[in-house]
Design a protein around this motif. Structure first.
Motif: not given
Length: 189
Positions: A54-70
């Motif tokens: 799910a995280c990979r999919e959220a980070l693979s979109t055209k919407v600008p996203t950044k994973l900053v905390a886990v």
């Protein structure tokens, strides 16, 4: 499966819809940061296989996203999940999770919420979901959560109460229920 299979094409469309649905609820004020960035800062809680996907999919979109905390109960799961995510160059470029924003333990979710995230991915086992969801809404975070959402009646009541708060606070909430809209499943039914 390779990138050209119908299943992967469907996944790409679904991830764009899911992240876009959450992103649509972000107001300009919520999306604007001190540096003027409109990047959606994502917190990820529950670093198992489903959550990593799910995280990979959220980070693979055209919407600008950044994973900053886990956050996860076990440090080795965080390490494995971040390692798996980093195998995808487009995803790795959207990761900024130094050790100080990798949280371990039963209270890791609270620390992720406090790490300056706009949106959280709740992918822990379902018995934690109602507690984490209610806390995310109380913290003012937009939410993507995996199913199942709860395992008992008290958990269900917690979810319903949190949903009322999410509506009142105009927070976006998305649940990973893609099968209800997936063309090949609908065709099979």
């Amino acid at each position: 499966m390779n990138e050209s299979t119908p299943r992967n094409a469907w996944r790409k469309r679904q991830q764009a819809v899911s992240t876009g649905a959450v992103a649509a609820g972000l107001s300009v004020a919520r999306g604007a940061h001190a540096a003027g960035s409109d990047v959606i800062r994502i917190g990820f809680i529950g670093c198992g296989n489903r959550g990593t996907g799910a995280c990979r999919e959220a980070l693979s979109t055209k919407v600008p996203t950044k994973l900053v905390a886990v956050g996860d109960l076990f440090p080795e799961r965080i390490e494995r999940s971040l390692g798996n995510l980093a195998k995808y160059p487009d995803v790795k470029a959207r990761m900024d999770v130094p050790e100080e924003r990798q949280f371990v333990g039963f209270d890791a979710y609270k620390k992720v919420f406090a790490a300056g995230v706009d949106m959280v991915l709740l992918t822990t086992p379902p018995h934690f979901r109602p507690i984490h969801y209610a806390a995310a809404i109380a913290a003012g975070k937009h939410v993507f959560m995996e199913k199942p959402l709860c395992i008992d009646a008290p958990g269900y009541r917690t979810l319903v109460a949190a949903n009322q708060q999410a509506l009142a606070r105009k927070l976006s909430v998305v649940v990973g229920m893609q099968r209800r809209h997936q063309p090949n499943y609908l065709e099979g039914i």
